[in-house]
Motif scaffolding. Structure first.
Motif, PDB file in Angstrom:
ATOM      1  N   VAL A 451       0.944  -1.160  -0.098  1.00  0.00           N
ATOM      2  CA  VAL A 451      -0.297  -0.063  -0.197  1.00  0.00           C
ATOM      3  C   VAL A 451       0.643   1.620   0.431  1.00  0.00           C
ATOM      4  CG1 VAL A 451      -2.185   1.335   1.239  1.00  0.00           C
ATOM      5  CG2 VAL A 451      -1.818  -1.189   1.271  1.00  0.00           C
ATOM      6  N   VAL A 452       1.063   1.983  -0.620  1.00  0.00           N
ATOM      7  CA  VAL A 452       1.702   3.158  -1.033  1.00  0.00           C
ATOM      8  C   VAL A 452       0.593   4.354  -0.305  1.00  0.00           C
ATOM      9  CG1 VAL A 452       3.058   2.781  -2.932  1.00  0.00           C
ATOM     10  CG2 VAL A 452       0.485   3.602  -3.032  1.00  0.00           C
ATOM     11  N   ASP A 453      -0.499   4.315  -0.503  1.00  0.00           N
ATOM     12  CA  ASP A 453      -1.333   5.669   0.963  1.00  0.00           C
ATOM     13  C   ASP A 453      -2.929   5.366  -0.191  1.00  0.00           C
ATOM     14  OD1 ASP A 453      -1.650   7.013   2.537  1.00  0.00           O
ATOM     15  OD2 ASP A 453       0.440   7.482   2.123  1.00  0.00           O
ATOM     16  N   ARG A 454      -3.845   6.647   1.508  1.00  0.00           N
ATOM     17  CA  ARG A 454      -5.013   6.086   1.105  1.00  0.00           C
ATOM     18  C   ARG A 454      -5.069   7.157  -0.425  1.00  0.00           C
ATOM     19  NH1 ARG A 454      -9.466   3.374   2.370  1.00  0.00           N
ATOM     20  NH2 ARG A 454     -10.851   5.177   2.537  1.00  0.00           N
ATOM     21  N   LYS A 455      -5.499   6.482  -1.336  1.00  0.00           N
ATOM     22  CA  LYS A 455      -6.357   7.869  -2.828  1.00  0.00           C
ATOM     23  C   LYS A 455      -6.868   9.069  -2.183  1.00  0.00           C
ATOM     24  CE  LYS A 455      -9.926   6.518  -4.977  1.00  0.00           C
ATOM     25  NZ  LYS A 455     -10.674   6.234  -6.215  1.00  0.00           N
ATOM     26  N   LYS A 456      -7.088   9.247  -0.801  1.00  0.00           N
ATOM     27  CA  LYS A 456      -7.179  10.589  -0.615  1.00  0.00           C
ATOM     28  C   LYS A 456      -6.696  11.466   0.595  1.00  0.00           C
ATOM     29  CE  LYS A 456     -10.313   9.263   3.466  1.00  0.00           C
ATOM     30  NZ  LYS A 456     -11.102   7.449   2.999  1.00  0.00           N
ATOM     31  N   ASP A 457      -6.033  10.425   0.459  1.00  0.00           N
ATOM     32  CA  ASP A 457      -4.503  11.097   1.627  1.00  0.00           C
ATOM     33  C   ASP A 457      -3.245  11.125   0.869  1.00  0.00           C
ATOM     34  OD1 ASP A 457      -6.326  10.769   4.166  1.00  0.00           O
ATOM     35  OD2 ASP A 457      -5.167   8.980   4.407  1.00  0.00           O
ATOM     36  N   MET A 458      -2.929  11.092  -0.425  1.00  0.00           N
ATOM     37  CA  MET A 458      -2.394  11.359  -1.890  1.00  0.00           C
ATOM     38  C   MET A 458      -1.989  12.710  -1.209  1.00  0.00           C
ATOM     39  SD  MET A 458      -1.603  10.188  -5.275  1.00  0.00           S
ATOM     40  CE  MET A 458      -2.816  10.786  -5.818  1.00  0.00           C
ATOM     41  N   ILE A 459      -0.793  12.999  -1.257  1.00  0.00           N
ATOM     42  CA  ILE A 459      -0.042  14.419  -1.374  1.00  0.00           C
ATOM     43  C   ILE A 459      -0.116  15.250  -3.458  1.00  0.00           C
ATOM     44  CG2 ILE A 459       0.986  16.397  -1.002  1.00  0.00           C
ATOM     45  CD1 ILE A 459       1.529  14.057   1.433  1.00  0.00           C
TER      46      ILE A 459
END
Length: 566
Positions: A451-459
């Motif tokens: 997991v690289v990140d939450r879609k909504k947490d991506m900066i």
């Protein structure tokens, strides 16, 4: 049977590609364990113990009482408790009536309780005496007809049961007296009066709901995830298959994860009863109390969250405690820093691996292997038996090739029926038969997922896609950092900029400049945090998951206030 997938080749021979999960309802497993292990202790709670036979009888009593006050199949019964024996009894007793459990966080305030009771349409709520004023006020405008009240002292051994009220008054400054009359009911009176006769509960495990589990609601209002008996049984049996070295009726499980969180419910509450294990119940996480319980009660399995393991590792007296009984831990709810994993394994001699899941999947879908086979740093592991996983493209939700980043999609018997009374949101959460997790990740050639990140947490800063988890992993490796969360905060030039919120280890010192230099050695320049904020603690959920969105909201509010003042 699932078709052959890359991850199946990594399974040790003891783990099957798919599992049989039968047609049992969840209470069937308590009935069976009471038959097989009647005098074995099912629960340990602060010095008091309860056998499987007694637990089964109490669940029957609770079920009979619910039926006597009008609870019928399909009704909703809310349980608003920390981890207590009463919660285990009520959980199985509720399901014996054919009713649906609504797990409610005991930290909820009036507005949150009122919303959840209104949304679920709960008919009954079970809560603590000290929460009674809050709950009774919150349910006035809901469909709740009955409030059942219990106290922590109700299942404490003598003389703790006599001493505890004085401790409670000192800690909370409140003593609540509730009478067993009208629509107010005392748990202790229920167990004195209600029948212990067998109940003929029938149902369809694939269709009948066992649980409404509300999501955190980081975007909009919390939604009730509809989980059937089959969903929860299937996920528990997957967990059992993963723990293939464990012996039925012989393990001791540290019940520290909240039962009101689906992760604690599946991997502790249901699994323990299904396999005849003993639950060592702690009502909340306190590092000293947890270390004492591990040394004295000798748990073999410790499902937890990263903040729990971090809290224990940073206890100043950890070396004084014998933690060698711990054989394995599966960490969930948030990313597990590699150095925490390695240090905890060194201290206990057991295995600590990262797992992955979400409320909508009951909750576990992936985990690293505990005993045989490779474990990969930074990976959430391999999909569990009977679980299919793909990395999907944003354009058409079709599976992407190995190594490409996309949204992780899940199929399997643990996937929810949908969101309670929200058909449109249910529909939008599925695409081509896949449950869309909202998590961005990739799969390597051996079937391990990352997991690289939450879609909504991506900066998105200056046009670059930046994944907070990568930066957090780097900062966690710094010797002064105890906890960290990275978030994208508003920036007039870059759109968003990277900010790190840091909690330092006790007596540790580091400057913003030193952290910045450290990050520049390990990260591309565009990923390095532009802002650092040192804090004594980070906002968290009850299970210990750091609330990244709460920090982002703080920043937005600051910006709005600055604009007003300007």
């Amino acid at each position: 049977m699932l078709e052959e997938k890359p991850w199946h080749k990594q399974y040790p021979k003891e783990i099957p590609k798919s599992i049989e999960y039968g047609q049992n309802l969840i209470p069937d497993y308590l009935k069976e364990s009471a038959r097989k292990y009647p005098m074995k202790n099912a629960l340990h709670f602060m010095g008091a113990e309860m056998t499987y036979q007694k637990l089964y009888e109490h669940a029957l009593q609770f079920a009979h009482y619910l039926k006597s006050i009008g609870v019928e199949k399909g009704d909703r019964v809310a349980i608003m408790l920390p981890n207590l024996p009463q919660g285990v009894i009520a959980y199985y007793g509720t399901l014996m009536t054919g009713a649906i459990v609504v797990q409610t966080n005991p930290l909820y305030m009036e507005r949150e309780v009122e919303y959840q009771m209104q949304d679920s349409g709960a008919k009954v709520i079970l809560t603590l005496d000290i929460l009674f004023p809050r709950v009774s006020s919150a349910v006035k405008n809901t469909s709740v007809e009955h409030i059942i009240v219990t106290a922590i002292k109700d299942f404490l051994p003598f003389p703790k049961n006599l001493i505890y009220p004085f401790i409670q008054k000192r800690e909370y400054g409140i003593v609540v007296k509730v009478n067993h009359e009208g629509n107010h009911h005392l748990f202790t009176e229920i167990l004195k009066a209600a029948s212990k006769e067998e109940i003929n509960y029938e149902g369809d495990p694939e269709k009948d709901l066992a649980l409404l589990q509300y999501t955190g609601g980081t975007t909009g209002f919390p939604k009730g995830v509809m989980l059937t008996h089959n969903n929860l049984v299937a996920n528990t049996k997957m967990c059992d298959a993963w723990l293939y070295k464990y012996k039925e009726g012989e393990e001791r499980v540290l019940a520290l994860l909240p039962f009101f969180h689906v992760y604690g419910m599946t991997t502790v509450l249901i699994l323990s009863v299904m396999k005849g294990h003993k639950m060592i119940i702690l009502p909340k996480f306190n590092a000293t109390d947890t270390l004492k319980a591990i040394q004295k009660q000798r748990p073999t399995l410790f499902p937890g969250a990263p903040t729990m393991y971090i809290g224990l590792l940073n206890h100043p007296d950890i070396a004084k405690y014998d933690l060698s009984s711990i054989d394995s831990c599966i960490s969930g709810s948030a990313a597990l820093p590699v150095e925490v994993q390695e240090e905890f394994e060194k201290v206990t001699g057991g295995k600590l691996v990262e797992g992955y899941g979400l409320t909508e999947t009951s909750p576990v879908t992936h985990a690293n292997l505990l005993w045989d086979g490779p474990r990969k740093k930074g990976s959430i592991g391999l999909p569990w038996p009977s679980t299919d996983v793909a990395v999907l493209s944003a354009e058409n939700h079709e599976p992407l090739p190995v190594g490409e980043i996309g949204e992780i999609g899940i199929k399997g018997p643990q996937v929810m029926k949908g969101y309670w009374n929200r058909p449109e949101e249910t529909e939008s959460t599925f695409a081509n038969g896949w449950l869309l997790t909202g998590d961005m990740g990739y799969m390597d050639e051996e079937g391990y997922f990352y997991v690289v990140d939450r879609k909504k947490d991506m900066i998105i800063a200056g046009g670059f896609n930046i994944y907070p988890r990568e930066i957090e992993e780097v900062l966690y490796e710094h010797k002064a950092v105890q906890e960290v969360v990275v978030a994208g905060v508003p920036d007039p030039y870059r759109g968003e900029t990277v900010k790190a919120y840091v909690v330092l280890k006790e007596n540790a010192e580091v400057t913003e400049q030193e952290l910045n230099e450290y990050c520049r050695k390990h990260l591309a320049a565009f990923k390095v945090p532009r802002l650092y904020e040192f804090r004594d603690e980070l906002p968290k959920t009850a299970i210990g998951k750091i609330l990244r969105r709460a920090l982002v909201e703080e920043e937005r509010q600051k910006l709005a206030n600055d604009k007003k003042e300007a």
